[in-house]
Structure formats: structure tokens, C-alpha cells
Scaffold this motif. Sequence first.
Motif, PDB file in Angstrom:
ATOM      1  N   MET A 194      -6.446  12.531  -9.263  1.00  0.00           N
ATOM      2  CA  MET A 194      -7.100  13.645  -9.955  1.00  0.00           C
ATOM      3  C   MET A 194      -8.596  13.364 -10.088  1.00  0.00           C
ATOM      4  N   LYS A 195      -9.397  14.371  -9.847  1.00  0.00           N
ATOM      5  CA  LYS A 195     -10.842  14.215  -9.938  1.00  0.00           C
ATOM      6  C   LYS A 195     -11.254  13.979 -11.384  1.00  0.00           C
ATOM      7  N   THR A 196     -12.222  13.094 -11.578  1.00  0.00           N
ATOM      8  CA  THR A 196     -12.727  12.816 -12.917  1.00  0.00           C
ATOM      9  C   THR A 196     -14.181  13.230 -13.037  1.00  0.00           C
ATOM     10  N   VAL A 197     -14.611  13.429 -14.276  1.00  0.00           N
ATOM     11  CA  VAL A 197     -16.012  13.749 -14.552  1.00  0.00           C
ATOM     12  C   VAL A 197     -16.550  12.721 -15.538  1.00  0.00           C
ATOM     13  N   SER A 198     -17.852  12.549 -15.536  1.00  0.00           N
ATOM     14  CA  SER A 198     -18.502  11.630 -16.470  1.00  0.00           C
ATOM     15  C   SER A 198     -19.199  12.437 -17.553  1.00  0.00           C
ATOM     16  N   LEU A 199     -19.036  12.012 -18.786  1.00  0.00           N
ATOM     17  CA  LEU A 199     -19.695  12.683 -19.906  1.00  0.00           C
ATOM     18  C   LEU A 199     -20.010  11.665 -20.987  1.00  0.00           C
ATOM     19  N   THR A 200     -20.776  12.089 -21.963  1.00  0.00           N
ATOM     20  CA  THR A 200     -21.162  11.206 -23.061  1.00  0.00           C
ATOM     21  C   THR A 200     -20.725  11.822 -24.382  1.00  0.00           C
ATOM     22  N   ILE A 201     -19.990  11.039 -25.177  1.00  0.00           N
ATOM     23  CA  ILE A 201     -19.570  11.481 -26.505  1.00  0.00           C
ATOM     24  C   ILE A 201     -20.066  10.469 -27.524  1.00  0.00           C
ATOM     25  N   ASP A 202     -20.862  10.931 -28.456  1.00  0.00           N
ATOM     26  CA  ASP A 202     -21.439  10.060 -29.490  1.00  0.00           C
ATOM     27  C   ASP A 202     -22.138   8.843 -28.880  1.00  0.00           C
ATOM     28  N   GLY A 203     -22.837   9.076 -27.786  1.00  0.00           N
ATOM     29  CA  GLY A 203     -23.593   8.010 -27.144  1.00  0.00           C
ATOM     30  C   GLY A 203     -22.780   7.108 -26.239  1.00  0.00           C
ATOM     31  N   LYS A 204     -21.476   7.332 -26.166  1.00  0.00           N
ATOM     32  CA  LYS A 204     -20.603   6.508 -25.332  1.00  0.00           C
ATOM     33  C   LYS A 204     -20.302   7.233 -24.024  1.00  0.00           C
ATOM     34  N   ILE A 225     -18.180   8.039 -20.912  1.00  0.00           N
ATOM     35  CA  ILE A 225     -16.760   7.941 -20.576  1.00  0.00           C
ATOM     36  C   ILE A 225     -16.464   8.764 -19.329  1.00  0.00           C
ATOM     37  N   LYS A 226     -15.278   8.557 -18.789  1.00  0.00           N
ATOM     38  CA  LYS A 226     -14.772   9.377 -17.693  1.00  0.00           C
ATOM     39  C   LYS A 226     -13.493  10.045 -18.157  1.00  0.00           C
ATOM     40  N   ALA A 227     -13.288  11.273 -17.716  1.00  0.00           N
ATOM     41  CA  ALA A 227     -12.100  12.024 -18.113  1.00  0.00           C
ATOM     42  C   ALA A 227     -11.642  12.897 -16.956  1.00  0.00           C
ATOM     43  N   PRO A 228     -10.353  13.194 -16.886  1.00  0.00           N
ATOM     44  CA  PRO A 228      -9.853  14.071 -15.828  1.00  0.00           C
ATOM     45  C   PRO A 228     -10.490  15.456 -15.914  1.00  0.00           C
ATOM     46  N   GLN A 229     -10.855  16.000 -14.789  1.00  0.00           N
ATOM     47  CA  GLN A 229     -11.435  17.343 -14.764  1.00  0.00           C
ATOM     48  C   GLN A 229     -10.446  18.335 -15.368  1.00  0.00           C
ATOM     49  N   GLY A 230     -10.928  19.183 -16.266  1.00  0.00           N
ATOM     50  CA  GLY A 230     -10.068  20.164 -16.911  1.00  0.00           C
ATOM     51  C   GLY A 230      -9.507  19.712 -18.245  1.00  0.00           C
ATOM     52  N   GLN A 231      -9.621  18.418 -18.546  1.00  0.00           N
ATOM     53  CA  GLN A 231      -9.135  17.925 -19.837  1.00  0.00           C
ATOM     54  C   GLN A 231     -10.035  18.439 -20.956  1.00  0.00           C
ATOM     55  N   SER A 232      -9.471  18.601 -22.134  1.00  0.00           N
ATOM     56  CA  SER A 232     -10.278  19.055 -23.261  1.00  0.00           C
ATOM     57  C   SER A 232     -11.123  17.906 -23.799  1.00  0.00           C
ATOM     58  N   TRP A 283      -9.010  15.554 -26.224  1.00  0.00           N
ATOM     59  CA  TRP A 283      -8.175  14.491 -25.671  1.00  0.00           C
ATOM     60  C   TRP A 283      -9.008  13.451 -24.932  1.00  0.00           C
ATOM     61  N   ALA A 284     -10.113  13.867 -24.344  1.00  0.00           N
ATOM     62  CA  ALA A 284     -11.004  12.903 -23.698  1.00  0.00           C
ATOM     63  C   ALA A 284     -11.552  11.925 -24.733  1.00  0.00           C
ATOM     64  N   ALA A 285     -11.930  12.455 -25.888  1.00  0.00           N
ATOM     65  CA  ALA A 285     -12.457  11.603 -26.957  1.00  0.00           C
ATOM     66  C   ALA A 285     -11.377  10.672 -27.498  1.00  0.00           C
ATOM     67  N   LEU A 286     -10.222  11.232 -27.832  1.00  0.00           N
ATOM     68  CA  LEU A 286      -9.145  10.429 -28.407  1.00  0.00           C
ATOM     69  C   LEU A 286      -8.670   9.353 -27.436  1.00  0.00           C
ATOM     70  N   ASP A 287      -8.623   9.683 -26.157  1.00  0.00           N
ATOM     71  CA  ASP A 287      -8.188   8.708 -25.151  1.00  0.00           C
ATOM     72  C   ASP A 287      -9.177   7.560 -24.996  1.00  0.00           C
ATOM     73  N   GLN A 316     -12.568  23.281 -25.588  1.00  0.00           N
ATOM     74  CA  GLN A 316     -13.712  23.039 -24.708  1.00  0.00           C
ATOM     75  C   GLN A 316     -13.342  22.015 -23.639  1.00  0.00           C
ATOM     76  N   SER A 317     -13.420  22.413 -22.380  1.00  0.00           N
ATOM     77  CA  SER A 317     -13.110  21.489 -21.285  1.00  0.00           C
ATOM     78  C   SER A 317     -14.303  20.583 -20.996  1.00  0.00           C
ATOM     79  N   VAL A 318     -14.010  19.386 -20.544  1.00  0.00           N
ATOM     80  CA  VAL A 318     -15.073  18.444 -20.186  1.00  0.00           C
ATOM     81  C   VAL A 318     -15.785  18.938 -18.930  1.00  0.00           C
ATOM     82  N   ALA A 319     -17.029  18.507 -18.763  1.00  0.00           N
ATOM     83  CA  ALA A 319     -17.810  18.877 -17.584  1.00  0.00           C
ATOM     84  C   ALA A 319     -18.722  17.717 -17.218  1.00  0.00           C
ATOM     85  N   GLU A 320     -19.070  17.642 -15.958  1.00  0.00           N
ATOM     86  CA  GLU A 320     -19.939  16.570 -15.478  1.00  0.00           C
ATOM     87  C   GLU A 320     -21.282  16.604 -16.209  1.00  0.00           C
TER      88      GLU A 320
END
Length: 212
Positions: free
Chosen positions: A1-11, A13-20, A23-27, A67-71
Motif C-alpha cells: 500500500m502506498k504511504t505518505v509522509s506528514l508531520t504531526i506535532d513536529g513529529k 511520520i508515514k501513514a497509509p494513503q487514505g488513512q485518517s 489513526w495515523a496519529a494513534l498508530d 480528515q485523510s492524511v496527505a503528502e
Amino acid sequence: MKTVSLTIDGKEIKAPQGQSVLWAALDNGIYIPNLCALREKATPDASCRLCWVEVEGESQPVTACTQSVAEGMVVDTKGAMALRLARTALELLLASNVVDCANCPASGACELQKIAAHLGVKLKTKRFRKLLRNLKVDSSSPEFTYDPNKCVLCGRCIWVCRQRLGIGALGFAHRGFNRRMSTFGDEPLAKSACQECRECVDSCPTGALCFK
């Protein structure tokens, strides 16, 4: 599955494309308050209104569960606007629920306690006037009790009963302030289609459904 890179609270992370975002944060070990979220749900309810976050480029906070994650996305879970909305939602919820942690079997494992501590909100907040419903506790089941006065109307037990198990013993009844979880015909649990599987209790984030 394709992943995207994003930043949450300065961290970063990578998350599966389409994930909210939730769940990206909690994971990734970043806590965002929530009550109604279930990973299995294809479409989130966003009914608890506790998972507010701020996303760079958005003028208003958004609910993390929808809200879905995005690159390249930049998310702030501690922004002033998001925290104000989450705290208000929690205080309104507490204003219509019985808070009796000292005598509640769920104390210590209750999501309301965890969320209140995270948001810095007192469980016995005085910001809003208390409006309690004083509903009858259902102790008819040999396995568990249901106290509607502690129910936060997250809908998790209903979804589990209907969608995961296909039983359909539980549902919502009435509207507005009188809305509550109930059985068909408002029968006691012992006389309903309940099969005593106890998965509704496992899904409950508060002390509304508790094992005997």
C-alpha cells in the motif's frame, strides 16, 4: 500500500494513503482524544466532536477522524482553536452525564478520565449547568449492567452489535436531549435479542456498560 509522509506535532511520520489523521496519529504514539472512533468503521461518525486538530493551510480546525492524511501535511493537535473546541465538547458531555468515579467500576479504565486529564478539564466542571436525565439502570442481564446516565452516545456498542456481529439488539431511541441507547421496543436487555456475547461491554469507553 502506498504511504505518505506528514508531520504531526513536529513529529515526521508515514501513514497509509487514505488513512485518517486520527489513526495515523494513534498508530505513531500521538494521542488525540476520541470516543466514537472504531477502526473497523468504513465511515466515521465524528459524533463525539473531541478529535479536533489544526491542519496547515486550513482556516478552521477539522475532525481528525474524517480528515485523510496527505503528502506533506502538517497537523497540530495542540492548537488553541482545536483545544477550545475539544474542551467545550467534553464539558458539554460531562454536563449531561453522571460523574461518580469513586463508585464506578470503570474508574481507571474510563476514556472520559483519560480525555479530561489530557485536555486539562475537571470531570466535575462547573462551566455549564448540569442537566441529568435520571434514567433507570438496566440490570436484567446476568452478564452486565447498562447505566444510561453514564452513556456518552458514542454508538460503539450499537455498531459492534449490528455491523460486526449482525445481531442488531441495540439501537438509538428518541432524539435530542432524550436520545439514548436502547433495545427494540425498549425492552430490558434480558428480554431483548441480546445474546450475552459481551462485546458491547468491551467496546464501551465509559462505565455505561459494565460486567457484573
